[in-house]
Design an enzyme around this catalytic site. Structure first.
Site, mmCIF file in Angstrom:
data_model
loop_
_atom_site.group_PDB
_atom_site.id
_atom_site.type_symbol
_atom_site.label_atom_id
_atom_site.label_comp_id
_atom_site.label_asym_id
_atom_site.label_seq_id
_atom_site.Cartn_x
_atom_site.Cartn_y
_atom_site.Cartn_z
ATOM 1 N N ASP A 60 -8.444 9.184 -1.382
ATOM 2 C CA ASP A 60 -9.017 7.775 -2.036
ATOM 3 C C ASP A 60 -8.638 7.774 -3.432
ATOM 4 O OD1 ASP A 60 -9.943 5.389 -2.964
ATOM 5 O OD2 ASP A 60 -11.668 5.419 -1.417
ATOM 6 N N TYR A 152 -2.333 -7.778 -9.376
ATOM 7 C CA TYR A 152 -1.290 -6.828 -9.186
ATOM 8 C C TYR A 152 -0.515 -6.621 -10.873
ATOM 9 C CZ TYR A 152 2.958 -4.256 -7.462
ATOM 10 O OH TYR A 152 3.776 -3.366 -7.129
#
Length: 247
Positions: A60, A152
């Site tokens: 992660d 993003y």
């Protein structure tokens, strides 16, 4: 064969898509790879497919200790780490004024902070080996604006800038840092917007090569930057977009 003989790479988000293509391309040219991802079944299957030149670790990218463990796997299993591919990424859609801030923060945490944590965890191993190559996967959205994907865009512009600042700091250690900017790739079809033919056609009509890219074409760029062929290239962008940004 042999363009990256003897090199050891760590790839985040390496279980599928661009990351998996990177792993296959690097191993085909002589490297060893550590594949990091949260998609454990896919990651393990890819490592099994590649064979002895690959290891899989659960990673992660928002967790510093998992980065430390991934770097340790590279060093313990293959003796060193000299290539880092920060490939893991995510996206969230929404309009300004209505954006879910939990989703905003998740994108920033994965795309930007995850990239920084990867560099932070890797640099000492690279220094110990006399240098290395850090390849940060940004996007064409790191070079332009786009509606509905604000975190993003923000994160991918930030990855581009971070790559430049890291290149300035790490050059003295013979560590090169560059960003790669893919254009429209097949994995984007998994999102609701990009799967819509009404959205995709005008986008592809704006690409001079008139087609989507292939993940292998991004992997070729990553392979080049990982290799000694790119030994005097740092702090720059490599765009793989079929000419979209030339329009």
């Amino acid at each position: 064969m042999g363009r990256v003989d003897g090199k050891v790479a760590l790839i985040s988000g390496g279980a599928q898509g661009i990351g998996a293509a990177d792993a296959r391309a690097l191993v085909a040219e002589g490297a060893k790879v550590v594949i990091g991802d949260i998609l454990d079944d896919k990651g393990k299957a890819l490592a099994d497919e590649i064979g002895e030149a690959a290891r899989y670790v659960h990673l992660d990218v928002t967790q510093a200790e998992e980065w430390d463990a991934a770097v340790a796997t590279a060093v313990n299993e293959f003796g060193k780490l000299n290539v880092l591919v920060n490939n893991a990424g995510t996206v969230a859609l929404g309009q300004i004024g209505q954006f879910d801030m939990t989703k905003w923060q998740k994108v920033i945490d994965v795309n930007l902070t995850g990239t920084f944590l990867g560099m932070q965890a890797s640099v000492e191993a690279m220094k110990a080996d006399g240098g290395g190559s850090i390849i940060n996967i940004s996007s064409i959205e790191g070079l332009r604006g786009a509606v509905m994907v604000h975190p993003y865009v923000a994160s991918k512009w930030a990855v581009r800038g971070l790559s430049k600042s890291a290149a300035l700091e790490l050059g003295q250690y013979n560590i090169r840092v560059n960003s790669v900017h893919p254009g429209f790739m097949p994995p984007m079809r998994t999102s609701t917007v990009s799967a819509d033919p009404a959205w995709r056609k005008p986008f592809l009509d704006a690409v001079p090569l008139r087609r989507e890219g292939r993940v292998e074409e991004v992997a070729h760029a990553v392979l080049f930057l990982a290799s000694d062929e790119a030994s005097y290239i740092t702090g720059t962008e490599l765009v793989v977009d079929g000419g979209f940004l030339a329009v």
